[in-house]
Write an enzyme that holds these catalytic residues in place. Sequence first.
Site: not given
Length: 208
Positions: A50, A122, A128, A158, A185, A191
């Site tokens: 993406e 998309k 969020y 995605c 992302s 993470k």
Amino acid sequence: MREDGRMPQLRIALAQVNACVGDLAGNSSMILDWTRKAVAEGAHLVAFPEMVLPGYPVEDLVLRKSFAAANHAELESLARCLQEQGCGDALVVVGHLGRDDEGPRNSASLLHGGEIVATYHKHHLPNYGVFDEARNFAPGFELPIVRLHGLDVGVVICEDIWQNGGPVAALGKVGVDLVVSINASPYEQSKDDARAPLVARRAAERGG
């Protein structure tokens, strides 16, 4: 099934590359290099992440109409270069910044035979956590389908794949043979630490 009775074959390459935000020329060159490698290994379809062309997340660069125009120009040039480099028979899925009368788009174009043969925008824009796409992009609604090696191929991006009754379900209803979902992302600090308990739990559930 083909006329000779054999099932159609489609070899897919997933180019999990790391693009640099804003470097259209550098990212385009990287796409060309990795597509050449994939085609040399026998790939018929090469999928890139993406927003691979402008880099992800593109953030406030979406506000520059000149940057969106540069995305499109680079995309057209890339399609021609792929053809010139002997990769024109491959279907190459490239994420990029699009723009039309509705505003900026999080888009994926399918390159084949030296041309942009289809573009998908998309549908579902996450807003969020580290995502801020609803502010930056206009949602898409169309579902282009491309035929390759006797197979109907659809593309989503995605968040689209997680939506019940969303574009994947719609593609299923019309009977496509393959859905390609490209993803990306933003970098998120620590993470790996957040994922570690989940990975350990899943490993334990599988018995090791």
